[in-house]
Design a protein around this motif. Structure first.
Motif, PDB file in Angstrom:
ATOM      1  N   PHE A 141      58.774  90.505 -27.081  1.00  0.00           N
ATOM      2  CA  PHE A 141      60.226  90.289 -26.913  1.00  0.00           C
ATOM      3  C   PHE A 141      60.620  88.820 -26.861  1.00  0.00           C
ATOM      4  O   PHE A 141      61.807  88.501 -26.725  1.00  0.00           O
ATOM      5  CB  PHE A 141      60.733  90.991 -25.644  1.00  0.00           C
ATOM      6  N   ALA A 142      59.670  87.901 -26.989  1.00  0.00           N
ATOM      7  CA  ALA A 142      59.958  86.470 -26.817  1.00  0.00           C
ATOM      8  C   ALA A 142      60.987  85.952 -27.813  1.00  0.00           C
ATOM      9  O   ALA A 142      61.803  85.082 -27.478  1.00  0.00           O
ATOM     10  CB  ALA A 142      58.671  85.661 -26.926  1.00  0.00           C
ATOM     11  N   ASN A 143      60.969  86.483 -29.034  1.00  0.00           N
ATOM     12  CA  ASN A 143      61.932  86.015 -30.035  1.00  0.00           C
ATOM     13  C   ASN A 143      63.363  86.411 -29.710  1.00  0.00           C
ATOM     14  O   ASN A 143      64.308  85.883 -30.297  1.00  0.00           O
ATOM     15  CB  ASN A 143      61.550  86.535 -31.422  1.00  0.00           C
ATOM     16  N   ASP A 144      63.537  87.351 -28.791  1.00  0.00           N
ATOM     17  CA  ASP A 144      64.883  87.703 -28.334  1.00  0.00           C
ATOM     18  C   ASP A 144      65.392  86.721 -27.284  1.00  0.00           C
ATOM     19  O   ASP A 144      66.588  86.688 -26.988  1.00  0.00           O
ATOM     20  CB  ASP A 144      64.888  89.116 -27.742  1.00  0.00           C
ATOM     21  N   ILE A 145      64.483  85.931 -26.713  1.00  0.00           N
ATOM     22  CA  ILE A 145      64.847  84.951 -25.689  1.00  0.00           C
ATOM     23  C   ILE A 145      65.013  83.567 -26.302  1.00  0.00           C
ATOM     24  O   ILE A 145      65.987  82.865 -26.036  1.00  0.00           O
ATOM     25  CB  ILE A 145      63.777  84.935 -24.577  1.00  0.00           C
ATOM     26  N   LEU A 146      64.053  83.170 -27.131  1.00  0.00           N
ATOM     27  CA  LEU A 146      64.116  81.912 -27.869  1.00  0.00           C
ATOM     28  C   LEU A 146      63.974  82.248 -29.360  1.00  0.00           C
ATOM     29  O   LEU A 146      62.944  82.788 -29.773  1.00  0.00           O
ATOM     30  CB  LEU A 146      62.999  80.959 -27.433  1.00  0.00           C
ATOM     31  N   ALA A 147      64.994  81.939 -30.142  1.00  0.00           N
ATOM     32  CA  ALA A 147      65.000  82.311 -31.555  1.00  0.00           C
ATOM     33  C   ALA A 147      63.793  81.752 -32.286  1.00  0.00           C
ATOM     34  O   ALA A 147      63.473  80.564 -32.162  1.00  0.00           O
ATOM     35  CB  ALA A 147      66.285  81.813 -32.215  1.00  0.00           C
ATOM     36  N   ASP A 148      63.090  82.618 -33.014  1.00  0.00           N
ATOM     37  CA  ASP A 148      61.911  82.213 -33.790  1.00  0.00           C
ATOM     38  C   ASP A 148      60.854  81.546 -32.913  1.00  0.00           C
ATOM     39  O   ASP A 148      60.186  80.588 -33.340  1.00  0.00           O
ATOM     40  CB  ASP A 148      62.309  81.260 -34.931  1.00  0.00           C
ATOM     41  N   PHE A 149      60.684  82.058 -31.705  1.00  0.00           N
ATOM     42  CA  PHE A 149      59.694  81.478 -30.792  1.00  0.00           C
ATOM     43  C   PHE A 149      58.286  81.552 -31.365  1.00  0.00           C
ATOM     44  O   PHE A 149      57.492  80.615 -31.238  1.00  0.00           O
ATOM     45  CB  PHE A 149      59.736  82.207 -29.441  1.00  0.00           C
ATOM     46  N   SER A 150      57.944  82.686 -31.995  1.00  0.00           N
ATOM     47  CA  SER A 150      56.587  82.846 -32.521  1.00  0.00           C
ATOM     48  C   SER A 150      56.622  83.500 -33.889  1.00  0.00           C
ATOM     49  O   SER A 150      57.594  84.150 -34.277  1.00  0.00           O
ATOM     50  CB  SER A 150      55.740  83.677 -31.562  1.00  0.00           C
ATOM     51  N   TYR A 151      55.510  83.314 -34.613  1.00  0.00           N
ATOM     52  CA  TYR A 151      55.343  83.903 -35.933  1.00  0.00           C
ATOM     53  C   TYR A 151      54.066  84.727 -35.946  1.00  0.00           C
ATOM     54  O   TYR A 151      53.106  84.435 -35.243  1.00  0.00           O
ATOM     55  CB  TYR A 151      55.248  82.811 -37.006  1.00  0.00           C
ATOM     56  N   GLY A 152      54.047  85.749 -36.787  1.00  0.00           N
ATOM     57  CA  GLY A 152      52.858  86.570 -36.934  1.00  0.00           C
ATOM     58  C   GLY A 152      52.987  87.873 -36.185  1.00  0.00           C
ATOM     59  O   GLY A 152      53.683  87.960 -35.172  1.00  0.00           O
ATOM     60  N   GLU A 153      52.298  88.898 -36.679  1.00  0.00           N
ATOM     61  CA  GLU A 153      52.349  90.210 -36.059  1.00  0.00           C
ATOM     62  C   GLU A 153      51.096  90.523 -35.254  1.00  0.00           C
ATOM     63  O   GLU A 153      51.061  91.487 -34.522  1.00  0.00           O
ATOM     64  CB  GLU A 153      52.565  91.287 -37.128  1.00  0.00           C
ATOM     65  N   ARG A 154      50.041  89.744 -35.415  1.00  0.00           N
ATOM     66  CA  ARG A 154      48.848  89.938 -34.606  1.00  0.00           C
ATOM     67  C   ARG A 154      48.341  88.590 -34.113  1.00  0.00           C
ATOM     68  O   ARG A 154      48.296  88.338 -32.931  1.00  0.00           O
ATOM     69  CB  ARG A 154      47.751  90.676 -35.389  1.00  0.00           C
ATOM     70  N   ASP A 155      47.930  87.715 -35.026  1.00  0.00           N
ATOM     71  CA  ASP A 155      47.497  86.366 -34.652  1.00  0.00           C
ATOM     72  C   ASP A 155      48.739  85.487 -34.532  1.00  0.00           C
ATOM     73  O   ASP A 155      49.421  85.225 -35.511  1.00  0.00           O
ATOM     74  CB  ASP A 155      46.528  85.806 -35.687  1.00  0.00           C
ATOM     75  N   ILE A 156      48.989  85.027 -33.326  1.00  0.00           N
ATOM     76  CA  ILE A 156      50.265  84.395 -33.008  1.00  0.00           C
ATOM     77  C   ILE A 156      50.265  82.892 -33.281  1.00  0.00           C
ATOM     78  O   ILE A 156      49.306  82.186 -32.981  1.00  0.00           O
ATOM     79  CB  ILE A 156      50.612  84.646 -31.526  1.00  0.00           C
ATOM     80  N   GLN A 157      51.372  82.430 -33.853  1.00  0.00           N
ATOM     81  CA  GLN A 157      51.648  81.002 -33.974  1.00  0.00           C
ATOM     82  C   GLN A 157      52.952  80.716 -33.244  1.00  0.00           C
ATOM     83  O   GLN A 157      53.956  81.389 -33.483  1.00  0.00           O
ATOM     84  CB  GLN A 157      51.773  80.599 -35.444  1.00  0.00           C
TER      85      GLN A 157
END
Length: 278
Positions: free
Chosen positions: A235-251
């Motif tokens: 849910f982080a991208n709902d708090i900070l727009a585009d906070f992370s990328y990727g569906e398994r290995d996170i950037q």
């Protein structure tokens, strides 16, 4: 056959999280990919809930290992991330001890430490569970959901409660975290249970468990919002727009690294030796 292999792989991740034998996977991966893997493609998006007797569900269950794994290899799995304050700076919590209350099966006692900008504070607290619901998610394919030993999914459940962590009052930067709590978990027919990350439209938003509320500093009118969860990347991208990328290995987006995320992959065991400032 492909579907079976994918589901076996997903369940292997569940078992890895419970045993905490592979800390790298647990820290660097989120569950977004698994949600996609399990999707039925159904246009029916309405999760169906049924209220159930919470005491009947939890009287003989002990959820403490979901929060705190006592295996020495699993120490890092007892740590969760969150966002703190209006700028959503990173905050961490480490649970050193969690146990079911001996008098009330709906109460869990916590001991641990919080870490905000290297200000580390021991805390003690409670989680009080108030409501339970059984749910079915039409978007998740459960038809082949089985362990290799023939075990099968018995049910998925949503819990609602209140959480309070009281930091050590002797510290000048300490206060009390008070918030709402949401959690989803699954029971297997042979007795195993694990956090459920695969219905991001309800409760914890796919984080497994999450708590959101306010922190109040002792003796001062200093109040700050907080939110944390087992898998905050759900849910982080709902708090900070585009906070992370990727569906398994996170950037993590570089523009947010300065908010305490520069050392996320270092797996610093900051709780081992207190750096608390008096």
């Amino acid at each position: 056959m492909k579907t079976k292999l994918l589901l076996i792989a997903v369940i292997a991740v569940f078992l890895t999280q419970l045993s905490c034998a592979d800390k790298k996977k647990m820290v660097l991966q989120t569950h977004k990919e698994a949600v996609d893997t399990l999707s039925t493609g159904s246009k029916d998006t309405l999760v169906k809930f049924a209220n159930i007797d919470i005491r009947k569900l939890l009287d003989t269950s002990d959820l403490s290992k979901i929060f705190c794994n006592h295996d020495s290899l699993g120490a890092y799995d007892n740590r969760v991330d969150g966002f703190f304050g209006t700028d959503h700076y990173r905050i961490q919590f480490y649970f050193s001890k969690v146990w079911k209350d001996s008098l009330d099966p709906l109460v869990y006692n916590f001991e641990g430490k919080s870490n905000f900008k290297d200000n580390i504070a021991p805390f003690k607290g409670k989680l009080v569970l108030e409501k339970a619901m059984k749910f079915t998610d039409p978007k998740i394919n459960l038809s082949e959901w089985k362990y290799e030993n023939g075990d099968s999914l018995k049910g998925t459940y949503s819990l609602i409660g209140k959480l309070q962590f009281e930091e050590d009052k002797r510290l000048g930067h300490a206060g009390v975290f008070s918030g709402d709590f949401r959690m989803e978990f699954a029971n297997m027919a042979k007795g195993d249970r694990f956090l459920w990350f695969y219905s991001p439209s309800i409760g914890s938003k796919g984080a497994g468990y999450a708590s959101a509320g306010n922190w109040q500093q002792y003796g001062k009118p200093n109040v700050k919002p907080f939110i944390f969860g087992k898998d905050i990347f759900m849910f982080a991208n709902d708090i900070l727009a585009d906070f992370s990328y990727g569906e398994r290995d996170i950037q993590i987006n570089e523009k947010y690294v300065h908010l305490g995320w520069d050392n996320y992959w270092e797996q610093d065991e900051w709780w081992v030796e207190s750096k608390a400032k008096m």
